[in-house]
Design an enzyme around this catalytic site. Structure first.
Site, short mmCIF file in Angstrom:
data_model
loop_
_atom_site.label_atom_id
_atom_site.label_comp_id
_atom_site.label_asym_id
_atom_site.label_seq_id
_atom_site.Cartn_x
_atom_site.Cartn_y
_atom_site.Cartn_z
N CYS A 98 0.73 -1.06 -0.06
CA CYS A 98 -0.08 0.16 -0.08
C CYS A 98 1.03 1.06 0.04
O CYS A 98 1.71 1.50 1.02
CB CYS A 98 -0.85 0.09 1.40
SG CYS A 98 -1.86 1.54 1.36
N CYS A 101 -0.65 3.99 2.53
CA CYS A 101 -0.52 3.97 4.03
C CYS A 101 -0.20 2.53 4.24
O CYS A 101 0.96 2.01 4.23
CB CYS A 101 -1.81 4.39 4.57
SG CYS A 101 -3.22 4.03 3.48
N SER A 102 -1.25 1.77 4.75
CA SER A 102 -1.14 0.51 5.12
C SER A 102 -2.42 -0.67 4.97
O SER A 102 -2.54 -1.56 5.44
CB SER A 102 -0.68 0.48 6.76
OG SER A 102 -2.02 0.98 7.27
N CYS A 103 -3.01 -0.19 3.91
CA CYS A 103 -4.29 -1.20 3.61
C CYS A 103 -3.87 -2.58 3.41
O CYS A 103 -2.76 -2.79 2.50
CB CYS A 103 -4.74 -0.55 2.08
SG CYS A 103 -5.56 1.02 2.31
FE FE Z 1 -3.42 2.10 2.88
#
Ligand code: FE
Length: 192
Positions: A98, A101-103
């Site tokens: 991602c 961010c951190s999906c």
């Molecule tokens: Fe994300």
């Protein structure tokens, strides 16, 4: 608690209050969702991978619609972004990141590993993906394409790795036990 945490706590409380007050969700539903998120782990995704390796119909379903395939394994997916499944083949190896961010497909892989959220991983997955996976000891055969796929808030991805040689005749449980978190992100390849 620092100022940022204090603000986010207030925001969380306000949003929860609105969701409950307007009847969008019940407190029980929120509790159930937190419990299912906390209990999710890479073992869920590993069960899906092992079944796909042994059941061609399930494999086809998984590639067509990851959400439905997860639900078929009793993994709760309601209200979550759709799950897409990327199949590694003789020609293509997939790597998930991602960049924003951190999906992460938490329902099937649990909480993301700390490095998945790091700026270094997110940048290098794009700039130098081969160098990045080499740090996990992963070297792709000459000529194999490396495809980097971005997970987003709208679509979460997991990798269906190739079944390793030497696992002929193994049970689904034996197969699931060799599938690691990194194999389903694409930084590693299952081996026996
Ligand atoms: Fe994300």
């Amino acid at each position: 608690m620092n100022v940022l945490e204090a603000d986010s706590e207030k925001l969380l409380e306000a949003v929860l209050g609105l969701l409950k007050g307007k009847g969008v969700v019940t407190p029980e539903e929120i509790t159930a969702r937190i419990a299912s998120t906390d209990s999710a782990s890479p073992a869920q995704g590993a069960r899906m991978v092992a079944r796909a390796w042994t059941d061609p119909e399930y494999r086809a379903l998984m590639l067509r619609d990851g959400t439905v395939a997860a639900e078929a394994m009793d993994i709760p997916m309601r209200g979550l972004p759709p799950l897409g499944v990327l199949e590694n083949t003789d020609e293509v190896h997939n790597l998930v990141v991602c960049t924003l961010c951190s999906c992460y497909p938490r329902a099937v892989l649990g909480y993301p590993p700390f490095w998945f959220k790091s700026a270094a991983y997110r940048a290098r997955a794009v700039r130098d993906p081969r160098g990045l996976i080499a740090e996990w000891g992963t070297t792709l055969p000459e000529g194999m394409q490396l495809r980097v796929v971005d997970s987003t808030a709208d679509y979460r991805w997991m990798v269906l790795p190739r079944r390793p040689h030497g696992t002929e005749g193994w049970s689904v449980e034996q197969l699931a036990a060799i599938v690691r978190e990194g194999d389903m992100i694409g930084v590693t390849i299952p081996s026996v």
